[in-house]
Write a protein that holds these residues in place. Structure first.
Motif, mmCIF file in Angstrom:
data_model
loop_
_atom_site.group_PDB
_atom_site.id
_atom_site.type_symbol
_atom_site.label_atom_id
_atom_site.label_comp_id
_atom_site.label_asym_id
_atom_site.label_seq_id
_atom_site.Cartn_x
_atom_site.Cartn_y
_atom_site.Cartn_z
ATOM 1 N N ASN A 93 -7.163 0.554 -1.083
ATOM 2 C CA ASN A 93 -5.948 1.266 -1.460
ATOM 3 C C ASN A 93 -6.175 2.777 -1.508
ATOM 4 O OD1 ASN A 93 -3.566 -0.518 -2.125
ATOM 5 N ND2 ASN A 93 -5.143 -1.583 -3.299
ATOM 6 N N ARG B 285 0.834 -1.197 0.000
ATOM 7 C CA ARG B 285 0.000 0.000 0.000
ATOM 8 C C ARG B 285 0.878 1.260 0.000
ATOM 9 N NH1 ARG B 285 -3.175 -0.968 5.367
ATOM 10 N NH2 ARG B 285 -1.024 -1.108 6.050
ATOM 11 N N GLY C 184 -5.546 -3.719 -0.839
ATOM 12 C CA GLY C 184 -4.275 -3.484 -0.183
ATOM 13 C C GLY C 184 -3.882 -4.730 0.598
#
Length: 506
Positions: free
Chosen positions: A182, A82, A241
């Protein structure tokens, strides 16, 4: 005919592809590492094109090794490191600069300036995060302001986290998208309205029209068109993520369920349900865990910057171990009395401190200090930082964590996991499956494809855990060591304050 999902885990250290069968089990995997670039002190970069090339290689190797036919692959899933940020040209598909990694500290002074101007509260209330170079916004701003780009050419650019870059490449430039988990780690996404925040984009100087479309975690992201992957025509059905994906892999789908993923850094993540809760303590991050169907799940996180990275430093820079087996041997040695403590603030300290200017230190060394003392102190620092994180989440969220689920490289070290249970004084359940991030996003893709009907179906004993229970006597010993380690952290923070005061303005 059998059905499979392939999941890609693009992490800080490398890229892995796993093959998941319709029973939810990993039946094949391939991986490849990429270069770590440190062009200046505190800077960390990756080559996005090398990472994509590696992705293509591991996919083809996985297909060749498994002998699974492409038509048996019902979907591709992607999870990623991430915050790491990429800017590239939409015309030629080439990055205009290397990817700036989440560990990179080059924009620390930008964050400090914005905080001094009073931006911290707005940023925190809108995003659930803190003003820190850890996150994407100032990385993107730095690239846009430091690379020679004319105003006319800037509209040709695309920006995003690593998932957006890989999606662009996989789909031949047809899809510029990211998932909601994300997006929530960029400092540009409003976790209340669930859209890019115009005020924050102005604050950080990031044009909104360069940002990717935000989609659900379990969604259709287009089809693979690049023949180099061996998967042309396969639909991309999930993106997350990596830390959120591992939580989904652990099936932490009920509020209060908590997991820890040991990677380059470590993420301690708690499911907090479907309502936004932003802690008063800036050490706790609030993010979006995932969106599956129409339901958004939020998570509270304590983020630790250096855990596995500490072991890499011992091996690659300090060179006092050649393999992790030597570390295991050191932990098995009878412990002698030692006042050595390790504070691994190589790229600053994360939760609960969030001091990006802090630097690593080994304290308490005298002439009798041994290699084993330093190795043991390094391993203890991993367990102690997780203790910090657990205490923070319990204190700020007003809940008690009765057990914690663990995955990642360090979770394979049974001595460390027993130490972790003793330090936390709660059971630690370690997944016997190593690749929980990839498995979690594979689950999300399988749900989208109809391979499984529900999360509850997945929860029916798909995999096993190794249980580590705390030893009361050992806990008392660990408690003393932990309190001394906190004193060492205070010393590091004090030094950071002094050095920050002496630093010339730029």
């Amino acid at each position: 005919m059998s059905s499979y999902v392939i999941a890609i885990d693009q992490s800080t250290s490398g890229t892995k592809a796993i093959l998941v069968n319709q029973d939810g089990h990993v039946v094949g995997k391939c991986s490849r590492s990429h270069d770590q670039c440190y062009p200046q002190q505190g800077w960390v970069e990756h080559d996005p094109e090398q990472i994509y090339d590696n992705l293509c290689i591991v996919l083809k190797e996985l297909l060749a090794a498994s002998k699974v036919k492409r038509k048996e692959i019902i979907g591709l899933a992607l999870c990623n490191q991430r915050e790491t940020s990429v800017v590239w040209s939409a015309t030629d598909g080439r990055p205009v600069y290397p990817a700036i990694v989440w560990q990179c500290q080059r924009t620390r002074q930008v964050c400090e300036r914005l905080a001094a101007e009073g931006a911290e509260d707005e940023v925190r209330q809108s995003t659930g995060l803190v003003l820190d170079p850890y996150f994407s916004a100032t990385k993107i701003q730095w690239i846009l302001s430091h690379v020679s780009i004319t105003c006319a050419n800037q509209t040709d650019l695309r920006v995003g986290t690593m998932d957006s870059w890989l999606l662009w490449k996989l789909t031949g430039g047809r899809v510029h998208a990211t998932d909601i988990s994300n997006a929530s780690r960029t400092l540009l996404f409003n976790i209340h309205t669930l859209e890019w925040d115009e005020r924050l984009c102005r604050l950080f100087g990031v044009p909104m029209d360069l940002l990717p479309e935000v989609r659900a975690s379990s969604d259709f992201y287009g089809t693979v068109v690049d023949e180099a992957t061996g998967l042309k025509g396969v639909p991309i059905l999930a993106v997350m993520g990596d830390s959120q994906a591992s939580s989904f892999g652990h099936l932490c789908v009920r509020p209060g369920q908590t997991k820890v993923t040991f990677g380059t850094g470590t993420s301690v993540l708690m499911n907090i349900g479907n309502e936004v809760t932003i802690s008063a303590d800036r050490g706790v991050l609030t993010s979006i865990g995932w969106k599956v169907g129409n339901r958004v799940t939020y998570v509270a996180e304590a983020a630790i910057r250096s855990t596995g990275d500490t072991i890499q430093w011992l091996r690659n820079e300090l060179r006092i171990i050649d393999t992790e087996i030597e570390l295991l041997d050191a932990l098995k040695e009878e412990q002698r009395k030692s006042d050595v403590y390790f504070v691994p603030a190589f790229t600053g300290l994360g939760s609960p401190y969030w001091v990006s200017s802090a630097r690593a230190a080994i304290l308490g060394i005298d002439r009798s200090t041994t290699r084993t003392d330093i190795l043991r102190a390094a391993v203890e620092s991993i367990a102690f930082q997780v203790r910090d994180a657990k205490d923070l989440l319990e204190r700020e969220l007003g809940t008690s964590i009765s057990e914690i689920r663990a995955d990642g490289g360090a979770s394979r070290n049974r001595h460390l996991m027993q130490l972790q249970a003793d330090v936390l004084n709660i059971p630690v359940q370690c997944s016997k499956e190593d690749d929980m991030s990839a498995l979690g996003v594979a689950y999300a893709a399988g749900l989208r494809a109809g391979l499984w009907g529900s999360v509850e179906e997945l929860a029916n004993d798909i995999f096993l855990y190794q249980l580590y229970t705390p030893n009361p006597e050992k806990h008392r010993e660990c408690e003393c060591r932990y309190l001394n380690w906190r004193n060492a952290v205070d010393a590091v923070l004090g030094y950071s304050t002094i050095m920050k005061a002496r630093r010339p303005e730029t």
